[in-house]
Design a protein around this motif. Structure first.
Motif, short mmCIF file in Angstrom:
data_model
loop_
_atom_site.label_atom_id
_atom_site.label_comp_id
_atom_site.label_asym_id
_atom_site.label_seq_id
_atom_site.Cartn_x
_atom_site.Cartn_y
_atom_site.Cartn_z
N LEU A 59 86.88 80.14 69.94
CA LEU A 59 86.23 79.76 71.19
C LEU A 59 85.15 80.77 71.57
O LEU A 59 84.06 80.40 72.06
CB LEU A 59 87.27 79.66 72.32
N GLY A 60 85.43 82.05 71.34
CA GLY A 60 84.45 83.08 71.65
C GLY A 60 83.19 82.93 70.82
O GLY A 60 82.07 83.06 71.34
N ILE A 61 83.35 82.63 69.54
CA ILE A 61 82.18 82.46 68.67
C ILE A 61 81.39 81.23 69.09
O ILE A 61 80.15 81.26 69.20
CB ILE A 61 82.61 82.35 67.20
N LEU A 62 82.09 80.12 69.32
CA LEU A 62 81.42 78.87 69.68
C LEU A 62 80.67 78.98 71.01
O LEU A 62 79.67 78.28 71.22
CB LEU A 62 82.44 77.74 69.77
N SER A 63 81.15 79.84 71.88
CA SER A 63 80.54 79.97 73.21
C SER A 63 79.44 81.02 73.26
O SER A 63 78.73 81.14 74.27
CB SER A 63 81.62 80.34 74.25
N SER A 64 79.27 81.79 72.18
CA SER A 64 78.38 82.94 72.22
C SER A 64 76.99 82.69 71.67
O SER A 64 76.14 83.58 71.70
CB SER A 64 79.01 84.10 71.43
N HIS A 65 76.74 81.48 71.13
CA HIS A 65 75.46 81.15 70.48
C HIS A 65 75.15 82.14 69.35
O HIS A 65 74.00 82.56 69.16
CB HIS A 65 74.32 81.14 71.49
N ALA A 66 76.18 82.50 68.60
CA ALA A 66 76.03 83.48 67.53
C ALA A 66 75.09 82.98 66.44
O ALA A 66 75.06 81.79 66.11
CB ALA A 66 77.40 83.78 66.93
N THR A 67 74.33 83.89 65.88
CA THR A 67 73.45 83.57 64.76
C THR A 67 73.72 84.43 63.54
O THR A 67 73.22 84.13 62.45
CB THR A 67 71.97 83.73 65.17
N ASP A 68 74.46 85.50 63.69
CA ASP A 68 74.77 86.39 62.58
C ASP A 68 75.57 85.64 61.52
O ASP A 68 76.58 85.00 61.82
CB ASP A 68 75.56 87.60 63.07
N ALA A 69 75.13 85.71 60.27
CA ALA A 69 75.74 84.94 59.19
C ALA A 69 77.22 85.26 59.02
O ALA A 69 78.03 84.37 58.74
CB ALA A 69 74.99 85.19 57.88
N SER A 70 77.59 86.53 59.19
CA SER A 70 79.00 86.90 59.00
C SER A 70 79.87 86.32 60.11
O SER A 70 81.03 85.94 59.87
CB SER A 70 79.14 88.43 58.95
N VAL A 71 79.34 86.24 61.31
CA VAL A 71 80.09 85.66 62.43
C VAL A 71 80.25 84.16 62.22
O VAL A 71 81.33 83.59 62.43
CB VAL A 71 79.38 85.94 63.77
N LEU A 72 79.18 83.50 61.77
CA LEU A 72 79.26 82.07 61.50
C LEU A 72 80.26 81.79 60.38
O LEU A 72 81.03 80.83 60.44
CB LEU A 72 77.88 81.53 61.12
N ALA A 73 80.25 82.67 59.36
CA ALA A 73 81.19 82.51 58.25
C ALA A 73 82.64 82.67 58.74
O ALA A 73 83.54 81.98 58.26
CB ALA A 73 80.88 83.52 57.15
N ARG A 74 82.84 83.57 59.67
CA ARG A 74 84.19 83.77 60.21
C ARG A 74 84.66 82.52 60.96
O ARG A 74 85.83 82.13 60.85
CB ARG A 74 84.20 84.98 61.14
N ALA A 75 83.78 81.88 61.69
CA ALA A 75 84.14 80.65 62.38
C ALA A 75 84.56 79.58 61.38
O ALA A 75 85.56 78.87 61.58
CB ALA A 75 82.98 80.16 63.23
N VAL A 76 83.80 79.46 60.29
CA VAL A 76 84.15 78.48 59.26
C VAL A 76 85.50 78.83 58.63
O VAL A 76 86.33 77.95 58.37
CB VAL A 76 83.04 78.40 58.18
N SER A 100 74.12 75.67 62.12
CA SER A 100 73.56 75.67 63.47
C SER A 100 74.50 74.99 64.47
O SER A 100 74.40 75.25 65.67
CB SER A 100 72.21 74.94 63.48
N ASP A 101 75.40 74.13 63.99
CA ASP A 101 76.36 73.49 64.89
C ASP A 101 77.24 74.54 65.58
O ASP A 101 77.65 74.36 66.74
CB ASP A 101 77.24 72.49 64.15
N ILE A 102 77.53 75.63 64.87
CA ILE A 102 78.32 76.71 65.47
C ILE A 102 77.49 77.44 66.52
O ILE A 102 77.95 77.69 67.64
CB ILE A 102 78.82 77.68 64.39
N THR A 103 76.26 77.76 66.15
CA THR A 103 75.37 78.45 67.08
C THR A 103 75.21 77.65 68.37
O THR A 103 75.21 78.21 69.48
CB THR A 103 73.99 78.68 66.43
#
Length: 355
Positions: A286-303, A259-262
């Motif tokens: 930066l795009g992911i962190l700013s987008s309030h993403a919740t999709d698991a694959s997007v969060l995994a990509r940020a990690v 949720s910290d990424i979201t």
């Protein structure tokens, strides 16, 4: 801070976990027995005062929490050879401030649930919830003033520490909220550590330990050593929280996992990664962190991006270094009973916990 493993003498946190369990009953009994109530000269509208103020505060206080901070007050007192019963009012004060901070934080964050129950502002409304939180701040001072087991000098020292702790906490919160409001991504790891020290380390460890030592009649050297220990251990605790949110047990974390990424939180991991990434990868993160993403694959990509640049390992090493530094700060001061072993275990507990 040198890299490496956590302290080898802390039993993986077992002694500290046992200490928390041992003290919890006494702390909760004191909180119930000294719950705030209308002042003695209140003769009218007593039912409404309870309904709109005292009952919601009591329900929130009873709703849970590990009571770690008040237990640290008792530990600080016992560490200098004091009677823990003399530190119970200060321990309750720290818990009351914790309640106030959480109630207000939930309003600022527009939270839904806290400790498995709807947030106070969801059940009582925002205006009433703000006032309920304010009661917790009032009680951080009133409870200590009412304690006849502390002499005047000790009370003044305790209240001074509490006042400084509260100011530092709201300073840290100001940075955290302000950076988010203004969309700031130029935050360095040094900036983050300043924010985390103020928002978390003082009131989560350093201040409770030093306040307990004051209640127990500790020397200046003992109080300073326990405060230094608490600052390093408190920061390590926060860094471990950040790590668990990204790379911990997803099942244990539940809906809060990543949720910290979201929420686009400026953690040390994020600050490190943004300071070392460049070009397309930095823009992607930066795009992911700013987008309030919740999709698991997007969060995994940020990690993946943060791990790839070494941010996760760097922060984990730093947290373990803080645990070693915390233990080292206790060298050269006399501590009573098994307090040193419990404190060393606490340093381990903070960086080895999994939830």
């Amino acid at each position: 801070m040198a890299a490496g493993s956590a302290t080898d003498t802390g039993n993986g946190g077992r002694l500290f976990a046992e200490y928390l369990a041992e003290k919890r009953t006494a702390i909760e009994a004191y909180l119930v027995g000294h719950a705030p109530a209308p002042l003695s000269d209140e003769t009218h509208a007593g039912h409404d005062l309870s309904r709109y103020l005292y009952d919601p505060f009591a329900r929130f206080t009873r709703s849970g929490g590990k009571r770690t901070r008040p237990a640290l007050v008792l530990l600080g007192c016992e560490a200098v050879g004091g009677d823990a019963s003399c530190a119970l009012s200060a321990a309750a004060a720290i818990e009351d401030f914790q309640s106030a901070a959480l109630i207000h934080d939930d309003i600022a964050d527009e939270g839904e649930m806290r400790r498995g129950q709807p947030c106070v502002h969801r059940t009582e409304g925002v205006g009433v919830a703000i006032n309920v939180g304010d009661l917790g701040i009032v009680r951080t001072f009133a409870g200590v003033l009412e304690d006849e087991s502390l002499d005047g000098t000790a009370k003044l020292r305790v209240l001074n520490e509490i006042a400084q702790m509260e100011q530092r906490t709201v300073e840290g919160q100001a940075l955290d909220l302000g950076w988010a409001r203004d969309g700031r991504w130029d935050i360095t790891t040094g900036d983050y550590l300043t924010m985390a020290a103020h928002k978390t380390a003082f009131y989560s460890a350093a201040s409770p330990l030093s306040i307990g030592a004051i209640c127990g009649g500790g020397t200046d050297a003992q109080i300073e050593a326990l405060s230094s220990f608490g600052m390093d251990a408190g920061l390590a605790f926060q860094l471990q929280d950040d790590l668990l949110n990204l790379v911990g047990d997803a099942e244990a974390q539940g809906k809060d996992f990543r949720s910290d990424i979201t929420e686009g939180k400026r953690t040390m991991i994020v600050c490190w990664a943004l300071g070392h990434l460049a070009g397309a990868e930095k823009d992607e993160l930066l795009g992911i962190l700013s987008s309030h993403a919740t999709d698991a694959s997007v969060l995994a990509r940020a990690v993946e991006l943060m791990e790839g640049v070494g941010a996760v390992d760097a922060v984990r090493d730093y947290a373990h270094g803080l645990a070693r530094s915390a233990t080292a700060s206790l060298g050269g001061v006399e501590l009573a009973g098994d307090a040193r072993a419990v404190l060393e275990s606490m340093a381990d507990f903070f960086v080895e916990r999994r939830g």
